[in-house]
Design an enzyme around this catalytic site. Structure first.
Site, PDB file in Angstrom:
ATOM      1  N   LYS A  65      18.716 -12.291 -11.826  1.00 41.12           N
ATOM      2  CA  LYS A  65      18.176 -12.435 -13.192  1.00 41.12           C
ATOM      3  C   LYS A  65      17.447 -13.774 -13.344  1.00 41.12           C
ATOM      4  CE  LYS A  65      20.626 -14.410 -16.129  1.00 41.12           C
ATOM      5  NZ  LYS A  65      21.511 -15.060 -17.076  1.00 41.12           N
ATOM      6  N   LEU A  99      26.619 -15.640 -23.163  1.00 37.88           N
ATOM      7  CA  LEU A  99      26.387 -14.214 -22.894  1.00 37.88           C
ATOM      8  C   LEU A  99      25.545 -14.057 -21.628  1.00 37.88           C
ATOM      9  CD1 LEU A  99      25.608 -13.120 -26.567  1.00 37.88           C
ATOM     10  CD2 LEU A  99      27.784 -13.029 -25.350  1.00 37.88           C
ATOM     11  N   PRO A 100      25.477 -12.819 -21.093  1.00 38.43           N
ATOM     12  CA  PRO A 100      24.779 -12.650 -19.805  1.00 38.43           C
ATOM     13  C   PRO A 100      23.279 -12.970 -19.831  1.00 38.43           C
ATOM     14  CG  PRO A 100      26.255 -10.793 -20.228  1.00 38.43           C
ATOM     15  CD  PRO A 100      26.212 -11.607 -21.493  1.00 38.43           C
ATOM     16  N   THR A 105      22.212 -18.484 -19.857  1.00 43.78           N
ATOM     17  CA  THR A 105      20.928 -18.720 -19.186  1.00 43.78           C
ATOM     18  C   THR A 105      20.003 -17.576 -19.555  1.00 43.78           C
ATOM     19  OG1 THR A 105      22.041 -19.792 -17.329  1.00 43.78           O
ATOM     20  CG2 THR A 105      19.772 -19.058 -16.975  1.00 43.78           C
ATOM     21  N   LYS A 118      16.868 -25.382 -16.391  1.00 42.99           N
ATOM     22  CA  LYS A 118      17.921 -24.606 -15.725  1.00 42.99           C
ATOM     23  C   LYS A 118      17.307 -23.641 -14.697  1.00 42.99           C
ATOM     24  CE  LYS A 118      21.689 -22.134 -15.012  1.00 42.99           C
ATOM     25  NZ  LYS A 118      22.711 -22.563 -14.085  1.00 42.99           N
TER      26      LYS A 118
HETATM   27  P1  NAD Z   1      30.127 -12.706 -17.539  1.00 43.99           P
HETATM   28  O1  NAD Z   1      29.451 -11.411 -17.353  1.00 43.99           O
HETATM   29  O2  NAD Z   1      31.394 -13.016 -16.777  1.00 43.99           O
HETATM   30  O3  NAD Z   1      30.519 -12.901 -19.105  1.00 43.99           O
HETATM   31  C1  NAD Z   1      29.715 -12.492 -20.163  1.00 43.99           C
HETATM   32  C2  NAD Z   1      30.643 -12.059 -21.296  1.00 43.99           C
HETATM   33  O4  NAD Z   1      29.864 -11.773 -22.466  1.00 43.99           O
HETATM   34  C3  NAD Z   1      31.442 -10.792 -20.979  1.00 43.99           C
HETATM   35  O5  NAD Z   1      32.824 -11.054 -21.132  1.00 43.99           O
HETATM   36  C4  NAD Z   1      30.918  -9.778 -21.991  1.00 43.99           C
HETATM   37  O6  NAD Z   1      31.902  -8.856 -22.408  1.00 43.99           O
HETATM   38  C5  NAD Z   1      30.486 -10.683 -23.121  1.00 43.99           C
HETATM   39  N1  NAD Z   1      29.546 -10.096 -24.058  1.00 43.99           N
HETATM   40  C6  NAD Z   1      28.362  -9.481 -23.796  1.00 43.99           C
HETATM   41  N2  NAD Z   1      27.756  -9.111 -24.945  1.00 43.99           N
HETATM   42  C7  NAD Z   1      28.581  -9.519 -25.958  1.00 43.99           C
HETATM   43  C8  NAD Z   1      28.521  -9.427 -27.374  1.00 43.99           C
HETATM   44  N3  NAD Z   1      27.496  -8.858 -27.999  1.00 43.99           N
HETATM   45  N4  NAD Z   1      29.531  -9.948 -28.097  1.00 43.99           N
HETATM   46  C9  NAD Z   1      30.589 -10.525 -27.477  1.00 43.99           C
HETATM   47  N5  NAD Z   1      30.705 -10.650 -26.136  1.00 43.99           N
HETATM   48  C10 NAD Z   1      29.710 -10.142 -25.392  1.00 43.99           C
HETATM   49  O7  NAD Z   1      29.039 -13.826 -17.282  1.00 43.99           O
HETATM   50  P2  NAD Z   1      29.291 -15.376 -16.929  1.00 43.99           P
HETATM   51  O8  NAD Z   1      29.452 -15.538 -15.463  1.00 43.99           O
HETATM   52  O9  NAD Z   1      30.330 -15.918 -17.860  1.00 43.99           O
HETATM   53  O10 NAD Z   1      27.842 -15.976 -17.296  1.00 43.99           O
HETATM   54  C11 NAD Z   1      27.425 -16.165 -18.639  1.00 43.99           C
HETATM   55  C12 NAD Z   1      26.082 -16.880 -18.630  1.00 43.99           C
HETATM   56  O11 NAD Z   1      26.236 -18.138 -17.952  1.00 43.99           O
HETATM   57  C13 NAD Z   1      24.967 -16.106 -17.906  1.00 43.99           C
HETATM   58  O12 NAD Z   1      23.765 -16.285 -18.608  1.00 43.99           O
HETATM   59  C14 NAD Z   1      24.917 -16.790 -16.538  1.00 43.99           C
HETATM   60  O13 NAD Z   1      23.623 -16.686 -15.952  1.00 43.99           O
HETATM   61  C15 NAD Z   1      25.281 -18.216 -16.899  1.00 43.99           C
HETATM   62  N6  NAD Z   1      25.903 -18.994 -15.818  1.00 43.99           N
HETATM   63  C16 NAD Z   1      26.881 -18.451 -15.035  1.00 43.99           C
HETATM   64  C17 NAD Z   1      27.447 -19.230 -14.020  1.00 43.99           C
HETATM   65  C18 NAD Z   1      28.535 -18.676 -13.110  1.00 43.99           C
HETATM   66  O14 NAD Z   1      28.865 -19.331 -12.126  1.00 43.99           O
HETATM   67  N7  NAD Z   1      29.129 -17.522 -13.418  1.00 43.99           N
HETATM   68  C19 NAD Z   1      27.025 -20.545 -13.831  1.00 43.99           C
HETATM   69  C20 NAD Z   1      26.050 -21.082 -14.665  1.00 43.99           C
HETATM   70  C21 NAD Z   1      25.490 -20.297 -15.657  1.00 43.99           C
END
Ligand code: NAD
Length: 296
Positions: free
Chosen positions: A246, A65-66, A96, A171
């Site tokens: 964030k 999740l975000p 994260t 991280k």
């Molecule tokens: P994103 O916004 O693409 O995906 C998050 C998903 O969570 C969305 O599809 C949203 O609809 C869903 N969501 C939110 N609340 C929810 C709930 N209560 N129930 C079900 N689904 C729910 O984000 P992302 O890029 O996939 O990143 C996710 C995490 O990974 C973050 O913490 C980010 O910091 C970390 N991260 C991202 C990357 C990257 O390159 N994108 C790399 C490393 C770490």
């Protein structure tokens, strides 16, 4: 074969769940966005109507999740998932989030007899798709050992950093350094280009010299230098500026909690905040390079 509930199918969670299904696991998925569920189902997962339905009968629950508030809202409280996850199951949060939030949820899980690890990742969307992520883990050794075969289906490297929350601390250290290095690399490239240098030639030199980094070699911030980098497709996809913002905010909080000075991390946090204010919050964080460029 393990029965897995996977919650959160965004840029990272979607391909991670797909890799678990490809590895032969029974993956029950849920996201607030129906299209994200449909994409996971097309990759071999099974749709759940809500998060509670996804965890019914689950041996392992994985969330991606975000931010902290989403993770706390999902797991905690009377309606939270911890009250519904089968006893004996393992919970793996790959989001994260703040180390304090990770510890809070892990303690609540333990109070319900559930094991939990924080396992944030590094490697970006390309790593999530290719199954080459790095997992940075906090929690007990035995909980990690239970999770290991599943993490190996989604990644290549696993680092155990310590007890609950330690994965998140590590991280944040990584991402704070990354945020600083990306901004510094963009600044150097902009200086070279302003003096008439070819950004590709400059990047090729830097990539084998003392300033070499992931920012020059893999995610170069200058458009056209690397075809596969977000910069060469209008900074779309990749790791969002607001997610970096964030993480730098979490690093600043962690620094204050420990009384540790992080002046460069704080400066970088403000640069990504400016980039967000400039309307680039949803773009890849390497778009920070556009802030100081002349438009004439
Ligand atoms: P994103 O916004 O693409 O995906 C998050 C998903 O969570 C969305 O599809 C949203 O609809 C869903 N969501 C939110 N609340 C929810 C709930 N209560 N129930 C079900 N689904 C729910 O984000 P992302 O890029 O996939 O990143 C996710 C995490 O990974 C973050 O913490 C980010 O910091 C970390 N991260 C991202 C990357 C990257 O390159 N994108 C790399 C490393 C770490």
């Amino acid at each position: 074969m393990t029965r897995i509930a996977f919650i959160g199918l965004g840029n990272m969670g979607g391909p991670m769940a797909a890799n678990l299904a490809t590895a032969g696991h029974e993956v029950h998925v849920f996201d607030l966005v129906p299209a994200a569920i449909a994409a996971a189902v097309a990759a071999g997962a099974r749709a759940a109507t809500d998060a509670a339905a996804a965890v019914a009968g689950a041996e392992v629950v994985i969330s991606m999740l975000p931010a902290s508030r989403h993770v706390e809202a999902l797991y905690l409280g009377d309606d939270g998932l911890l009250a519904r996850i089968p006893s004996g199951a393992l919970v793996v949060d790959c989001s994260t989030i703040a180390p304090a939030a990770a510890r809070k949820v892990a303690e609540a899980a333990a109070a319900r007899g559930l094991r939990m690890i924080d396992a944030p990742v590094s490697g970006g969307t390309a790593g999530a798709q290719a199954g080459t992520l790095t997992f940075i883990v906090g929690g007990s050794v035995e909980a990690l050992d239970r999770a290991r075969p599943l993490l190996e289906a989604m990644g290549r490297n696993i680092f155990h950093m310590g007890e609950a929350g330690a994965g998140q601390v590590a991280k944040l250290c990584n991402n704070m350094a990354l945020g600083v290095i990306m901004a510094a690399t963009g600044e150097a490239l902009a200086l070279g280009v302003a003096h008439g240098l070819d950004p590709k030639a400059l990047s090729q030199m830097m990539a084998v010299s003392t300033s070499r980094s992931w920012a020059t070699e893999v995610c170069n911030p200058w458009p056209g230098v690397l075809e596969a980098a977000p910069a060469s497709r209008g900074y779309s996809g990749g790791f969002g500026n607001d997610l970096m913002l964030k993480d730098l905010g979490l690093a600043a909080e962690a620094a204050m909690a420990a009384g540790t000075p992080v002046p460069l991390g704080e400066l970088a946090r403000n640069l990504y905040a400016f980039n967000s204010a400039a309307g680039n919050g949803g773009l890849d964080f390497s778009s920070v390079v556009t802030l100081g460029q002349r438009r004439d």
